[in-house]
Scaffold this motif. Structure first.
Motif, PDB file in Angstrom:
ATOM      1  N   CYS A   1       0.741  -1.147   0.081  1.00  0.00           N
ATOM      2  CA  CYS A   1      -0.013   0.008   0.032  1.00  0.00           C
ATOM      3  C   CYS A   1       0.726   1.110  -0.072  1.00  0.00           C
ATOM      4  O   CYS A   1       2.003   1.399   0.688  1.00  0.00           O
ATOM      5  CB  CYS A   1      -0.834   0.009   1.234  1.00  0.00           C
ATOM      6  SG  CYS A   1      -2.079  -1.457   1.498  1.00  0.00           S
ATOM      7  N   HIS A   2       0.462   2.503  -0.558  1.00  0.00           N
ATOM      8  CA  HIS A   2       0.862   3.517  -0.442  1.00  0.00           C
ATOM      9  C   HIS A   2       0.753   4.470   0.765  1.00  0.00           C
ATOM     10  O   HIS A   2       1.535   5.100   1.160  1.00  0.00           O
ATOM     11  CB  HIS A   2       0.521   4.316  -1.695  1.00  0.00           C
ATOM     12  CG  HIS A   2       0.751   4.042  -2.933  1.00  0.00           C
ATOM     13  ND1 HIS A   2      -0.232   3.587  -3.814  1.00  0.00           N
ATOM     14  CD2 HIS A   2       1.781   3.812  -3.723  1.00  0.00           C
ATOM     15  CE1 HIS A   2       0.345   2.988  -4.877  1.00  0.00           C
ATOM     16  NE2 HIS A   2       1.605   3.114  -4.847  1.00  0.00           N
ATOM     17  N   LYS A   3      -0.548   4.035   1.209  1.00  0.00           N
ATOM     18  CA  LYS A   3      -0.867   4.596   2.667  1.00  0.00           C
ATOM     19  C   LYS A   3      -1.749   3.758   3.410  1.00  0.00           C
ATOM     20  O   LYS A   3      -2.232   2.900   2.767  1.00  0.00           O
ATOM     21  CB  LYS A   3      -1.715   6.089   2.224  1.00  0.00           C
ATOM     22  CG  LYS A   3      -0.909   6.984   1.396  1.00  0.00           C
ATOM     23  CD  LYS A   3      -1.677   8.009   1.066  1.00  0.00           C
ATOM     24  CE  LYS A   3      -0.821   9.149   0.155  1.00  0.00           C
ATOM     25  NZ  LYS A   3      -1.712  10.642   0.028  1.00  0.00           N
ATOM     26  N   HIS A   4      -1.804   4.007   4.575  1.00  0.00           N
ATOM     27  CA  HIS A   4      -2.576   3.123   5.494  1.00  0.00           C
ATOM     28  C   HIS A   4      -3.572   4.243   6.148  1.00  0.00           C
ATOM     29  O   HIS A   4      -3.495   5.367   6.175  1.00  0.00           O
ATOM     30  CB  HIS A   4      -1.748   2.719   6.728  1.00  0.00           C
ATOM     31  CG  HIS A   4      -0.717   1.755   6.368  1.00  0.00           C
ATOM     32  ND1 HIS A   4       0.148   1.059   7.660  1.00  0.00           N
ATOM     33  CD2 HIS A   4      -0.367   1.059   5.206  1.00  0.00           C
ATOM     34  CE1 HIS A   4       0.888   0.458   6.851  1.00  0.00           C
ATOM     35  NE2 HIS A   4       0.554   0.273   5.499  1.00  0.00           N
ATOM     36  N   ALA A   5      -4.836   3.582   6.448  1.00  0.00           N
ATOM     37  CA  ALA A   5      -5.943   4.234   6.825  1.00  0.00           C
ATOM     38  C   ALA A   5      -6.714   3.842   8.163  1.00  0.00           C
ATOM     39  O   ALA A   5      -6.460   2.420   7.984  1.00  0.00           O
ATOM     40  CB  ALA A   5      -7.101   4.647   5.848  1.00  0.00           C
ATOM     41  N   TYR A   6      -7.376   4.638   8.840  1.00  0.00           N
ATOM     42  CA  TYR A   6      -7.789   4.128  10.020  1.00  0.00           C
ATOM     43  C   TYR A   6      -9.187   4.752  10.473  1.00  0.00           C
ATOM     44  O   TYR A   6      -9.376   5.831   9.886  1.00  0.00           O
ATOM     45  CB  TYR A   6      -7.233   4.135  11.325  1.00  0.00           C
ATOM     46  CG  TYR A   6      -6.668   5.544  11.762  1.00  0.00           C
ATOM     47  CD1 TYR A   6      -7.260   6.077  12.687  1.00  0.00           C
ATOM     48  CD2 TYR A   6      -5.978   6.318  11.207  1.00  0.00           C
ATOM     49  CE1 TYR A   6      -7.353   7.473  13.104  1.00  0.00           C
ATOM     50  CE2 TYR A   6      -5.553   7.573  11.308  1.00  0.00           C
ATOM     51  CZ  TYR A   6      -6.275   8.148  12.447  1.00  0.00           C
ATOM     52  OH  TYR A   6      -6.009   9.302  12.696  1.00  0.00           O
ATOM     53  N   ILE A   7     -10.034   4.236  11.130  1.00  0.00           N
ATOM     54  CA  ILE A   7     -11.279   4.889  11.574  1.00  0.00           C
ATOM     55  C   ILE A   7     -10.995   5.231  12.956  1.00  0.00           C
ATOM     56  O   ILE A   7     -10.914   4.542  13.946  1.00  0.00           O
ATOM     57  CB  ILE A   7     -12.468   3.747  11.423  1.00  0.00           C
ATOM     58  CG1 ILE A   7     -12.609   3.505  10.005  1.00  0.00           C
ATOM     59  CG2 ILE A   7     -13.753   4.635  11.857  1.00  0.00           C
ATOM     60  CD1 ILE A   7     -13.642   2.284   9.813  1.00  0.00           C
ATOM     61  N   PRO A   8     -11.200   6.580  13.203  1.00  0.00           N
ATOM     62  CA  PRO A   8     -10.982   7.173  14.645  1.00  0.00           C
ATOM     63  C   PRO A   8     -12.176   6.458  15.584  1.00  0.00           C
ATOM     64  O   PRO A   8     -13.497   6.533  15.100  1.00  0.00           O
ATOM     65  CB  PRO A   8     -11.092   8.770  14.457  1.00  0.00           C
ATOM     66  CG  PRO A   8     -10.768   8.894  12.861  1.00  0.00           C
ATOM     67  CD  PRO A   8     -11.173   7.552  12.161  1.00  0.00           C
TER      68      PRO A   8
END
Length: 244
Positions: A129-136
């Protein structure tokens, strides 16, 4: 532009989660569903839980590898609830949606990856992946299930899509048109690792985390195809020199 965004579910265990994810997607006008090695293929249970999104379930693209699901993709965002040692840029779901729409609105492809119900994405998958994402979420209780996580990201994508429809100016992201594909990057990483081993820099029995750290570096850089070709040309020259 939403049809340029793929929702990729990796090795789902329960077909009901596929149906619920499809329902979440269609509510937000997303239709590109990819399933990587699901434990069970979509069935009647999946269609039942999809409600009126059963056509999306039936039209889901079932593939055998993540590489296949990411073929032709220009931006890859991996979702994760946990901090990993591969310190790629971390985005909230809202920030990830903005980055994704910046790519999709100029006709490029993007993908958001969701991992297994129990273990999420593996480290090697996150390194693609180029970026990681999360749900606050509540720090003491972050127990979203797969379909809930898909719904949150799809909502943020649709919200950003509505905003973009009312913006005439388009940011300059044309440089991404020449960005290296996932397939090109994985071939480069394989070439890099073999050259590091052949040169004696890496012990093949104890490579440590060096290759992972290098992958993280190059993923952050978002290499262009021409840059990958230059790097591979350099590696080939090193190999030629090693062979005398």
């Amino acid at each position: 532009m939403l049809n340029k965004i793929r929702i990729v579910l990796v090795e789902t265990s329960h077909t009901g989660n596929i149906g619920q994810a499809a329902r979440a997607m269609l509510n937000m006008s997303l239709t590109e569903l990819y399933l990587v090695n699901p434990k069970k293929r979509p069935d009647d249970h999946a269609e039942a839980l999809a409600s009126h999104a059963d056509e999306l379930v039936r039209g889901a693209k079932v593939v055998t590898s993540l590489h296949e699901a990411l073929d032709g993709v220009d931006l890859i965002i991996g979702t994760s609830a946990r901090t990993r040692r591969m310190d790629l840029p971390m985005l909230s779901a809202e920030e990830a949606a903005k980055s994704t729409l910046d790519v999709a609105k100029v006709g490029l492809e993007a993908a958001i990856l969701f991992g297994r119900e129990r273990t999420g994405l593996y480290n090697d998958e996150l390194l693609m992946c180029h970026k990681h994402a999360y749900i606050p979420t509540n720090e003491t209780y972050n127990s979203l299930n797969l379909a809930q996580a898909v719904q949150v990201f799809c909502y943020e994508l649709y919200k950003q899509y509505q905003i973009e429809k009312n913006i005439k100016a388009t940011p300059n992201v044309n440089h991404m048109r020449d960005k290296a594909s996932s397939k090109e990057l994985q071939s480069f990483y394989t070439h890099l690792e073999s050259t590091l081993i052949d040169s004696g820099f890496l012990n093949p029995d104890k490579p440590g985390h060096v290759v992972d750290k290098l992958k993280r570096l190059y993923q952050r850089a978002q290499l262009e195809s021409q840059e990958v070709n230059i790097l591979r040309g350099f590696l080939s020259a090193v190999e030629h020199k090693l062979k005398g």
